[in-house]
Design a protein around this motif. Structure first.
Motif, PDB file in Angstrom:
ATOM      1  N   PHE A   1       0.210  -1.519   0.116  1.00 19.54           N
ATOM      2  CA  PHE A   1       0.096   0.106   0.129  1.00 19.54           C
ATOM      3  C   PHE A   1       0.743   1.275  -0.037  1.00 19.54           C
ATOM      4  N   ASP A   2       2.540   1.094   0.814  1.00 20.10           N
ATOM      5  CA  ASP A   2       2.482   2.356   0.619  1.00 20.10           C
ATOM      6  C   ASP A   2       3.641   2.639  -0.558  1.00 20.10           C
ATOM      7  N   ASN A   3       4.060   1.455  -1.073  1.00 20.83           N
ATOM      8  CA  ASN A   3       5.215   1.661  -1.903  1.00 20.83           C
ATOM      9  C   ASN A   3       4.429   2.064  -3.616  1.00 20.83           C
ATOM     10  N   ASP A   4       3.487   0.887  -3.455  1.00 24.02           N
ATOM     11  CA  ASP A   4       2.679   0.609  -4.719  1.00 24.02           C
ATOM     12  C   ASP A   4       1.897   1.173  -5.381  1.00 24.02           C
TER      13      ASP A   4
ATOM     14  N   ALA B   1       2.346   8.457 -16.572  1.00 23.27           N
ATOM     15  CA  ALA B   1       1.837   7.283 -17.249  1.00 23.27           C
ATOM     16  C   ALA B   1       2.793   5.433 -16.926  1.00 23.27           C
ATOM     17  N   GLN B   2       3.594   5.992 -16.196  1.00 20.52           N
ATOM     18  CA  GLN B   2       4.335   4.792 -15.947  1.00 20.52           C
ATOM     19  C   GLN B   2       3.731   4.543 -13.980  1.00 20.52           C
ATOM     20  N   ALA B   3       3.259   5.326 -13.553  1.00 19.02           N
ATOM     21  CA  ALA B   3       2.968   5.926 -12.456  1.00 19.02           C
ATOM     22  C   ALA B   3       1.476   5.257 -11.677  1.00 19.02           C
ATOM     23  N   ARG B   4       0.878   5.624 -13.308  1.00 21.27           N
ATOM     24  CA  ARG B   4      -0.973   5.018 -13.451  1.00 21.27           C
ATOM     25  C   ARG B   4      -0.722   3.628 -13.662  1.00 21.27           C
ATOM     26  N   THR B   5       0.240   3.078 -14.650  1.00 23.17           N
ATOM     27  CA  THR B   5       0.420   1.707 -14.809  1.00 23.17           C
ATOM     28  C   THR B   5       0.524   0.987 -13.637  1.00 23.17           C
ATOM     29  N   ALA B   6       1.784   1.126 -12.841  1.00 26.99           N
ATOM     30  CA  ALA B   6       1.564   0.775 -11.774  1.00 26.99           C
ATOM     31  C   ALA B   6       0.449   0.891 -11.083  1.00 26.99           C
ATOM     32  N   LEU B   7      -0.178   1.733 -10.676  1.00 30.10           N
ATOM     33  CA  LEU B   7      -1.302   0.910  -9.589  1.00 30.10           C
ATOM     34  C   LEU B   7      -1.787   0.517 -10.872  1.00 30.10           C
ATOM     35  N   ARG B   8      -2.707   0.512 -11.696  1.00 34.61           N
ATOM     36  CA  ARG B   8      -3.259  -0.631 -12.919  1.00 34.61           C
ATOM     37  C   ARG B   8      -2.588  -2.202 -12.132  1.00 34.61           C
TER      38      ARG B   8
ATOM     39  N   PHE C   1     -12.772  -4.606 -10.348  1.00 40.27           N
ATOM     40  CA  PHE C   1     -12.389  -5.176  -8.957  1.00 40.27           C
ATOM     41  C   PHE C   1     -13.247  -4.989  -7.613  1.00 40.27           C
ATOM     42  N   ALA C   2     -13.818  -5.712  -8.018  1.00 35.77           N
ATOM     43  CA  ALA C   2     -15.427  -6.024  -6.957  1.00 35.77           C
ATOM     44  C   ALA C   2     -14.469  -6.025  -5.907  1.00 35.77           C
ATOM     45  N   THR C   3     -13.527  -6.537  -5.711  1.00 35.90           N
ATOM     46  CA  THR C   3     -12.956  -7.612  -3.969  1.00 35.90           C
ATOM     47  C   THR C   3     -12.289  -5.770  -3.690  1.00 35.90           C
ATOM     48  N   LEU C   4     -11.537  -4.997  -4.712  1.00 32.36           N
ATOM     49  CA  LEU C   4     -10.981  -4.022  -3.807  1.00 32.36           C
ATOM     50  C   LEU C   4     -11.994  -2.963  -3.732  1.00 32.36           C
ATOM     51  N   ARG C   5     -13.160  -2.556  -4.406  1.00 34.23           N
ATOM     52  CA  ARG C   5     -13.573  -1.438  -5.104  1.00 34.23           C
ATOM     53  C   ARG C   5     -14.786  -1.426  -3.082  1.00 34.23           C
TER      54      ARG C   5
ATOM     55  N   ALA D   1      -5.182  -5.116  -9.830  1.00 33.42           N
ATOM     56  CA  ALA D   1      -4.707  -6.568  -9.810  1.00 33.42           C
ATOM     57  C   ALA D   1      -4.322  -7.559  -9.170  1.00 33.42           C
ATOM     58  N   TRP D   2      -3.164  -7.075  -8.624  1.00 39.49           N
ATOM     59  CA  TRP D   2      -3.178  -7.830  -7.505  1.00 39.49           C
ATOM     60  C   TRP D   2      -3.242  -7.707  -5.646  1.00 39.49           C
ATOM     61  N   LEU D   3      -4.062  -6.641  -5.735  1.00 39.65           N
ATOM     62  CA  LEU D   3      -4.849  -6.496  -4.525  1.00 39.65           C
ATOM     63  C   LEU D   3      -6.193  -6.991  -5.139  1.00 39.65           C
ATOM     64  N   ASP D   4      -6.559  -6.898  -6.057  1.00 46.18           N
ATOM     65  CA  ASP D   4      -7.647  -7.625  -6.432  1.00 46.18           C
ATOM     66  C   ASP D   4      -8.431  -9.133  -6.027  1.00 46.18           C
TER      67      ASP D   4
END
Length: 222
Positions: free
Chosen positions: A104-107, A132-139, A184-188, A143-146
């Motif tokens: 959550f902190d780093n990614d 753009a790289q940061a937005r890709t990193a968030l997406r 990503f319903a689980t994450l939301r 996905a990983w968190l979901d």
């Protein structure tokens, strides 16, 4: 023995300060806030005297000075425990909580801040490729968190922990910057659960007067 007073140097709109505040509110730990306005030379000097890196939050516990929200929460759990243990007592569960805290902190928070801070750079100094790289990193993190959070009530399992303290402000602001996809319903659902948690709801309410400071504009939603 007289208990030493806790003082938290913080700003309510800061995600990392909210992370520490959630831990304090979760266990109703008595403390005093020393508000820090980095636009104030006196406040900046007061913070630098405690922590030369000039980042908040900083917790002062008697003669002990602790920067970094994760370290503060670890300290609170060890020296000022309450009814809600924020570091799981099971060692494997504690490793999972610490892993999710770092994610959550780093990614989540770090790429979110990249996008936000780029918005206040001078026009000629902006970094569209980095954004753009940061937005890709968030997406990617979404996905990983979901997948990781499937079947869990909280980040590391059935109990609220250090990881959830990090997740609450992280997912609040990240969704403002790069909305979490409907898929990503689980994450939301997890994000909504965090925002409804009494400890974070309090921190969120305290931050509302400062929403105008968000460089991308107040999204008008939590």
């Amino acid at each position: 023995m007289i208990a030493m007073a806790l003082t938290l140097y913080a700003h309510p709109f800061s995600a990392f300060c909210q992370k520490a505040l959630v831990a304090l509110y979760e266990n109703a730990t008595p403390f005093t806030v020393r508000p820090i306005d980095l636009g104030s030379e006196a406040d900046a000097a007061a913070l630098a005297a405690l922590w030369p890196m000039r980042r908040f939050p900083v917790l002062v516990d008697g003669d002990t000075v602790l920067p970094e929200a994760t370290v503060i929460i670890e300290h609170l759990d060890l020296h000022h425990p309450g009814p809600m243990p924020l570091i799981p007592r099971d060692r494997d569960a504690a490793i999972e909580a610490r892993l999710l805290d770092r994610v959550f902190d780093n990614d989540i928070l770090v790429p979110m801040q990249k996008v936000v801070l780029d918005a206040i750079r001078p026009a000629g100094a902006r970094d569209p490729f980095g954004v753009a790289q940061a937005r890709t990193a968030l997406r990617t993190a979404y996905a990983w968190l979901d997948a990781r959070l499937a079947g869990r009530a909280w980040a590391a399992g059935e109990s609220f922990s250090l990881a959830d303290c990090a997740a609450a402000p992280g997912l609040l602001y990240a969704d403002w910057v790069e909305p979490i996809p409907e898929a990503f319903a689980t994450l939301r659902t997890y994000r909504a659960r965090l925002l409804a948690r009494a400890s974070y709801a309090r921190a969120l309410d305290e931050a509302r007067p400062y929403r105008r400071l968000f460089p991308l504009g107040d999204p008008g939603r939590d």
